[in-house]
Scaffold this active site. Structure first.
Site, PDB file in Angstrom:
ATOM      1  N   LYS A 253       0.820  -1.218   0.000  1.00  0.00           N
ATOM      2  CA  LYS A 253       0.000   0.000   0.000  1.00  0.00           C
ATOM      3  C   LYS A 253       0.849   1.260   0.000  1.00  0.00           C
ATOM      4  O   LYS A 253       0.385   2.330  -0.328  1.00  0.00           O
ATOM      5  CB  LYS A 253      -0.894   0.041   1.267  1.00  0.00           C
ATOM      6  CG  LYS A 253      -1.781  -1.138   1.445  1.00  0.00           C
ATOM      7  CD  LYS A 253      -2.460  -1.031   2.849  1.00  0.00           C
ATOM      8  CE  LYS A 253      -3.294  -2.261   3.089  1.00  0.00           C
ATOM      9  NZ  LYS A 253      -3.699  -2.340   4.515  1.00  0.00           N
ATOM     10  N   GLY A 254       2.102   1.097   0.433  1.00  0.00           N
ATOM     11  CA  GLY A 254       2.933   2.271   0.698  1.00  0.00           C
ATOM     12  C   GLY A 254       3.114   3.227  -0.469  1.00  0.00           C
ATOM     13  O   GLY A 254       3.217   4.435  -0.283  1.00  0.00           O
TER      14      GLY A 254
ATOM     15  N   ASP B 159       7.638   2.915  -2.522  1.00  0.00           N
ATOM     16  CA  ASP B 159       7.908   4.016  -1.588  1.00  0.00           C
ATOM     17  C   ASP B 159       9.322   3.904  -1.016  1.00  0.00           C
ATOM     18  O   ASP B 159      10.014   4.894  -0.860  1.00  0.00           O
ATOM     19  CB  ASP B 159       6.854   4.099  -0.470  1.00  0.00           C
ATOM     20  CG  ASP B 159       6.658   2.760   0.247  1.00  0.00           C
ATOM     21  OD1 ASP B 159       7.082   1.718  -0.279  1.00  0.00           O
ATOM     22  OD2 ASP B 159       6.079   2.773   1.342  1.00  0.00           O
TER      23      ASP B 159
ATOM     24  N   ASP C 275      14.406  -1.365   0.989  1.00  0.00           N
ATOM     25  CA  ASP C 275      15.089  -1.589   2.256  1.00  0.00           C
ATOM     26  C   ASP C 275      16.066  -2.765   2.053  1.00  0.00           C
ATOM     27  O   ASP C 275      17.165  -2.563   1.544  1.00  0.00           O
ATOM     28  CB  ASP C 275      13.973  -1.895   3.277  1.00  0.00           C
ATOM     29  CG  ASP C 275      14.406  -1.795   4.713  1.00  0.00           C
ATOM     30  OD1 ASP C 275      15.564  -2.052   5.001  1.00  0.00           O
ATOM     31  OD2 ASP C 275      13.566  -1.475   5.572  1.00  0.00           O
TER      32      ASP C 275
ATOM     33  N   LYS D 127      17.202   2.918   1.113  1.00  0.00           N
ATOM     34  CA  LYS D 127      17.930   2.735   2.375  1.00  0.00           C
ATOM     35  C   LYS D 127      19.010   1.676   2.152  1.00  0.00           C
ATOM     36  O   LYS D 127      18.881   0.515   2.560  1.00  0.00           O
ATOM     37  CB  LYS D 127      16.928   2.292   3.460  1.00  0.00           C
ATOM     38  CG  LYS D 127      17.398   2.526   4.873  1.00  0.00           C
ATOM     39  CD  LYS D 127      16.409   1.928   5.862  1.00  0.00           C
ATOM     40  CE  LYS D 127      15.401   2.917   6.389  1.00  0.00           C
ATOM     41  NZ  LYS D 127      14.550   2.342   7.471  1.00  0.00           N
TER      42      LYS D 127
ATOM     43  N   PHE E  70      13.656   4.639  11.520  1.00  0.00           N
ATOM     44  CA  PHE E  70      12.258   4.253  11.325  1.00  0.00           C
ATOM     45  C   PHE E  70      11.488   5.449  10.777  1.00  0.00           C
ATOM     46  O   PHE E  70      11.242   6.419  11.492  1.00  0.00           O
ATOM     47  CB  PHE E  70      11.647   3.781  12.648  1.00  0.00           C
ATOM     48  CG  PHE E  70      10.472   2.875  12.452  1.00  0.00           C
ATOM     49  CD1 PHE E  70       9.440   3.212  11.596  1.00  0.00           C
ATOM     50  CD2 PHE E  70      10.404   1.656  13.115  1.00  0.00           C
ATOM     51  CE1 PHE E  70       8.350   2.380  11.399  1.00  0.00           C
ATOM     52  CE2 PHE E  70       9.319   0.802  12.933  1.00  0.00           C
ATOM     53  CZ  PHE E  70       8.297   1.172  12.076  1.00  0.00           C
TER      54      PHE E  70
ATOM     55  N   ARG F 130       0.385   7.028   7.374  1.00  0.00           N
ATOM     56  CA  ARG F 130       0.599   7.035   5.927  1.00  0.00           C
ATOM     57  C   ARG F 130       0.157   8.330   5.263  1.00  0.00           C
ATOM     58  O   ARG F 130       0.672   8.713   4.220  1.00  0.00           O
ATOM     59  CB  ARG F 130      -0.197   5.895   5.272  1.00  0.00           C
ATOM     60  CG  ARG F 130       0.301   4.503   5.567  1.00  0.00           C
ATOM     61  CD  ARG F 130      -0.381   3.547   4.577  1.00  0.00           C
ATOM     62  NE  ARG F 130      -0.399   2.174   5.012  1.00  0.00           N
ATOM     63  CZ  ARG F 130       0.552   1.275   4.742  1.00  0.00           C
ATOM     64  NH1 ARG F 130       1.607   1.631   4.049  1.00  0.00           N
ATOM     65  NH2 ARG F 130       0.441   0.029   5.148  1.00  0.00           N
TER      66      ARG F 130
END
Ligand code: PRP
Length: 181
Positions: A42-43, A99, A102, A130, A151, A164
């Site tokens: 969803k990000g 989005d 990682d 990241k 975070f 969000r």
């Protein structure tokens, strides 16, 4: 800033300026082509909705949802498709929109999966990268910002589904995710 935040990493204005820059770069690279933008739920939806409005070439968009691998199986990188595309991508110029990248496990899986479907081209655009958390190498064609290992929430990024909708990206306070709240 919301009280659960430690500090703002990117303001709404900084994000909008960078998104406009990415949109201009993508528009120039895909000149005379038609794009299929694939958002990963969803990000990515907040970023995608701003990004597509900064792109001037004709485009379609579609979405995929994938399960996260969960901490116990993180190293295996097993990803499950929860919602697939509504259409074939054969001979399409595909741009995956995320989005954040990682460990790279999600993107690595998606790239391999989508490549096997015969697109004319396949590129990746992420708002945040990241790299310090990477477990598998992934090629990122368009990156909004490289970020430290903190975070982050806001602008699509969540903690337990929250934050969000914030127009900015903030570093979440430790007390929120280390209990206490
Ligand atoms: C996030 C993000 C990427 C993935 C990146 O999604 O949107 O899809 O994690 O992490 P990785 O590089 O370690 O694979 P998440 O699973 O949190 O789901 P969401 O987008 O619904 O919040």
């Amino acid at each position: 800033m919301h009280p659960d935040g430690e500090r703002i990493l990117f303001t709404g204005e900084q994000i909008q300026a960078r998104v406009a820059g990415l949109g201009a770069e993508i528009s120039s690279d895909y000149k005379d082509k038609e794009l299929l933008v694939i958002g990963i739920l969803k990000g990515a939806i907040i970023f995608l909705s701003d990004l597509v409005r900064s792109i001037t070439v004709p485009l379609y968009y579609d979405f995929m949802a994938v399960s996260s691998y969960g901490s116990s199986t993180e190293s295996s990188g097993v990803v499950r498709i929860l919602k697939d595309l509504n259409q074939s991508i054969e001979n399409c110029h595909v741009l995956i929109v995320e989005d954040i990248v990682d460990t790279g496990l999600t993107l690595n899986y998606l790239v391999e999966n989508l490549k096997s479907r015969g697109p004319a081209s396949l590129k990746v655009c992420t708002l945040l990268d990241k790299p310090s958390r990477r477990k598998v190498p992934v090629k990122i064609d368009y990156n909004g910002f490289t970020v430290p290992d903190e975070f982050l929430v806001g602008y699509g990024l969540d903690y337990n589904g929250r934050y969000r909708n914030f127009p900015y990206i903030m570093v979440l306070s430790r007390r929120v995710y280390e209990g206490g709240n």
